[in-house]
Scaffold this active site. Structure first.
Site, PDB file in Angstrom:
ATOM      1  N   ASN A   9       0.876  -1.176   0.000  1.00  0.00           N
ATOM      2  CA  ASN A   9       0.000   0.000   0.000  1.00  0.00           C
ATOM      3  C   ASN A   9       0.912   1.223   0.000  1.00  0.00           C
ATOM      4  O   ASN A   9       1.497   1.546   1.026  1.00  0.00           O
ATOM      5  CB  ASN A   9      -0.893  -0.027   1.260  1.00  0.00           C
ATOM      6  CG  ASN A   9      -1.648   1.270   1.448  1.00  0.00           C
ATOM      7  OD1 ASN A   9      -1.801   2.041   0.510  1.00  0.00           O
ATOM      8  ND2 ASN A   9      -2.151   1.490   2.668  1.00  0.00           N
ATOM      9  N   LYS A  11       0.151   4.288  -0.279  1.00  0.00           N
ATOM     10  CA  LYS A  11      -0.452   5.507   0.292  1.00  0.00           C
ATOM     11  C   LYS A  11      -0.199   6.685  -0.666  1.00  0.00           C
ATOM     12  O   LYS A  11      -0.136   6.474  -1.875  1.00  0.00           O
ATOM     13  CB  LYS A  11       0.078   5.771   1.692  1.00  0.00           C
ATOM     14  CG  LYS A  11       0.016   4.534   2.586  1.00  0.00           C
ATOM     15  CD  LYS A  11       0.228   4.842   4.023  1.00  0.00           C
ATOM     16  CE  LYS A  11       0.339   3.531   4.786  1.00  0.00           C
ATOM     17  NZ  LYS A  11       0.180   3.717   6.221  1.00  0.00           N
ATOM     18  N   HIS A  96      -9.347   1.273   4.837  1.00  0.00           N
ATOM     19  CA  HIS A  96      -8.092   1.531   5.540  1.00  0.00           C
ATOM     20  C   HIS A  96      -8.346   2.513   6.683  1.00  0.00           C
ATOM     21  O   HIS A  96      -9.144   3.446   6.544  1.00  0.00           O
ATOM     22  CB  HIS A  96      -7.044   2.082   4.563  1.00  0.00           C
ATOM     23  CG  HIS A  96      -5.671   2.085   5.146  1.00  0.00           C
ATOM     24  ND1 HIS A  96      -5.256   3.055   6.032  1.00  0.00           N
ATOM     25  CD2 HIS A  96      -4.645   1.211   5.015  1.00  0.00           C
ATOM     26  CE1 HIS A  96      -4.011   2.782   6.400  1.00  0.00           C
ATOM     27  NE2 HIS A  96      -3.623   1.662   5.803  1.00  0.00           N
ATOM     28  N   GLU A  98      -6.758   4.956   7.718  1.00  0.00           N
ATOM     29  CA  GLU A  98      -6.541   6.379   7.395  1.00  0.00           C
ATOM     30  C   GLU A  98      -7.755   6.956   6.690  1.00  0.00           C
ATOM     31  O   GLU A  98      -8.122   8.110   6.914  1.00  0.00           O
ATOM     32  CB  GLU A  98      -5.261   6.531   6.547  1.00  0.00           C
ATOM     33  CG  GLU A  98      -4.018   6.268   7.394  1.00  0.00           C
ATOM     34  CD  GLU A  98      -2.826   5.720   6.635  1.00  0.00           C
ATOM     35  OE1 GLU A  98      -2.784   5.789   5.397  1.00  0.00           O
ATOM     36  OE2 GLU A  98      -1.911   5.191   7.307  1.00  0.00           O
ATOM     37  N   GLU A 168      -5.456  -4.836  10.605  1.00  0.00           N
ATOM     38  CA  GLU A 168      -4.421  -3.827  10.797  1.00  0.00           C
ATOM     39  C   GLU A 168      -4.691  -3.065  12.092  1.00  0.00           C
ATOM     40  O   GLU A 168      -5.521  -2.145  12.110  1.00  0.00           O
ATOM     41  CB  GLU A 168      -4.428  -2.833   9.633  1.00  0.00           C
ATOM     42  CG  GLU A 168      -4.131  -3.453   8.293  1.00  0.00           C
ATOM     43  CD  GLU A 168      -3.528  -2.431   7.329  1.00  0.00           C
ATOM     44  OE1 GLU A 168      -2.441  -2.715   6.815  1.00  0.00           O
ATOM     45  OE2 GLU A 168      -4.120  -1.366   7.127  1.00  0.00           O
ATOM     46  N   GLY A 174       2.518   2.288  10.743  1.00  0.00           N
ATOM     47  CA  GLY A 174       3.488   3.372  10.587  1.00  0.00           C
ATOM     48  C   GLY A 174       4.172   3.788  11.883  1.00  0.00           C
ATOM     49  O   GLY A 174       4.842   4.814  11.935  1.00  0.00           O
ATOM     50  N   SER A 214       3.472  -2.071  10.496  1.00  0.00           N
ATOM     51  CA  SER A 214       4.927  -2.102  10.713  1.00  0.00           C
ATOM     52  C   SER A 214       5.531  -3.480  10.432  1.00  0.00           C
ATOM     53  O   SER A 214       6.448  -3.920  11.127  1.00  0.00           O
ATOM     54  CB  SER A 214       5.269  -1.623  12.129  1.00  0.00           C
ATOM     55  OG  SER A 214       4.853  -0.289  12.302  1.00  0.00           O
TER      56      SER A 214
HETATM   57  C1  PEP Z   1      -0.755   0.214   6.090  1.00  0.00           C
HETATM   58  O1  PEP Z   1      -0.920   1.421   6.067  1.00  0.00           O
HETATM   59  O2  PEP Z   1      -1.569  -0.524   5.514  1.00  0.00           O
HETATM   60  C2  PEP Z   1       0.402  -0.314   6.818  1.00  0.00           C
HETATM   61  C3  PEP Z   1       0.394  -1.551   7.194  1.00  0.00           C
HETATM   62  O3  PEP Z   1       1.442   0.573   7.040  1.00  0.00           O
HETATM   63  P1  PEP Z   1       2.887   0.247   7.680  1.00  0.00           P
HETATM   64  O4  PEP Z   1       3.345  -1.047   7.095  1.00  0.00           O
HETATM   65  O5  PEP Z   1       3.726   1.401   7.261  1.00  0.00           O
HETATM   66  O6  PEP Z   1       2.682   0.165   9.158  1.00  0.00           O
END
Ligand code: PEP
Length: 252
Positions: A9, A11, A96, A98, A168, A174, A214
């Site tokens: 992803n 973003k 997601h 966000e 998630e 992040g 992460s």
């Molecule tokens: C995401 O935004 O879907 C995600 C898993 O981000 P990160 O791997 O940067 O934590």
């Protein structure tokens, strides 16, 4: 049989030229050393039409990060599921955290998006997960249950069978704070049990549930070793081809 998948992803990162370069690099790494899992790259809308011709989507699938909750019409700035599909993309991330947090996407809006994605033959990668306060209050199970019930459990078993789920935990996205493999396994198994209660054991067994938050080359292997973790949805580490391939290689 459920699929093992590593999905990226991006973003809101990479301009068009940088995105094309990154897809070419991922393709070169996967051509040189064949992945043992499905690979999906989800990009901003503007990259889609340029990158779909660069890959064999049976090896590297391309997806969007969002689509509109309306079919077409006077919705300035929106991009419909049918427009996404017209680029050749096959997947679409929906729900997601966000999008839920910054763009106020509710369960009802996401329900519409899922239906439009499916109607246009896009496979939704549907994200669920709790925020830190909910985890501290041990409410993670009820949060993911409500998210599934609010946006997906209206689907027929046939349509639900097309969905890829991504657990998630928002506190891990992040932040560098990864869920432990045990935490991930506990909630993935719980999510699978909810799917089994609703759609039966076969649909639950076949459902791909990705972990996101992460995930990186150094922790992917132990997360993916858990029986109910079927791969990862990767944010930051999907922006460098070598890191993304390092996570793909966790399946080897
Ligand atoms: C995401 O935004 O879907 C995600 C898993 O981000 P990160 O791997 O940067 O934590």
């Amino acid at each position: 049989m459920r699929k093992k998948i590593v999905a990226g992803n991006w973003k809101m990162n990479k301009n068009l030229q940088e995105g094309i370069e990154l897809v070419k690099e991922i393709k070169a790494l996967c051509d040189a050393d064949k992945p043992n899992c499905g690979v999906i790259v989800c990009t901003p809308f503007i990259h889609l039409a340029s990158v779909t011709p660069l890959v064999n989507q049976d090896i590297i699938g391309i997806g969007a990060e969002n689509c509109a909750d309306k079919e077409s019409g006077a919705y300035t700035g929106e991009v419909s599921a049918s427009m996404v599909a017209s680029t050749g993309a096959r997947y679409c991330i929906l729900g997601h955290s966000e999008r839920r947090a910054y763009y106020h996407e509710t369960a009802e809006i996401l329900k519409e998006k899922v239906q439009l994605a499916l109607a246009n033959n896009l496979i939704p990668i549907f994200c669920i997960g709790e925020v830190k306060e909910e985890r501290l209050a041990n409410q993670q199970n009820q949060v993911v249950k409500a998210q599934l019930e609010g946006s997906l459990f209206n689907l027929s078993a046939e349509d639900f069978g097309k969905i890829i789920l991504a657990y998630e935990p928002v506190w891990a996205i992040g932040t560098g704070l990864t869920a432990t493999p045990e935490q991930a396994e506990d909630i993935h198994a719980f999510i699978r049990s909810l799917v089994a209660d609703k759609y039966g054991k076969q649909v639950a067994d076949d459902c791909t549930i990705l972990y996101g938050g992460s995930c990186k080359p150094s922790n992917a292997k132990e997360l993916f070793a858990k029986p109910d973790v079927d791969g990862g949805l990767i944010g930051g580490a999907s922006l460098k081809a070598a890191d993304f391939k390092g996570i793909i290689d966790a399946w080897k």
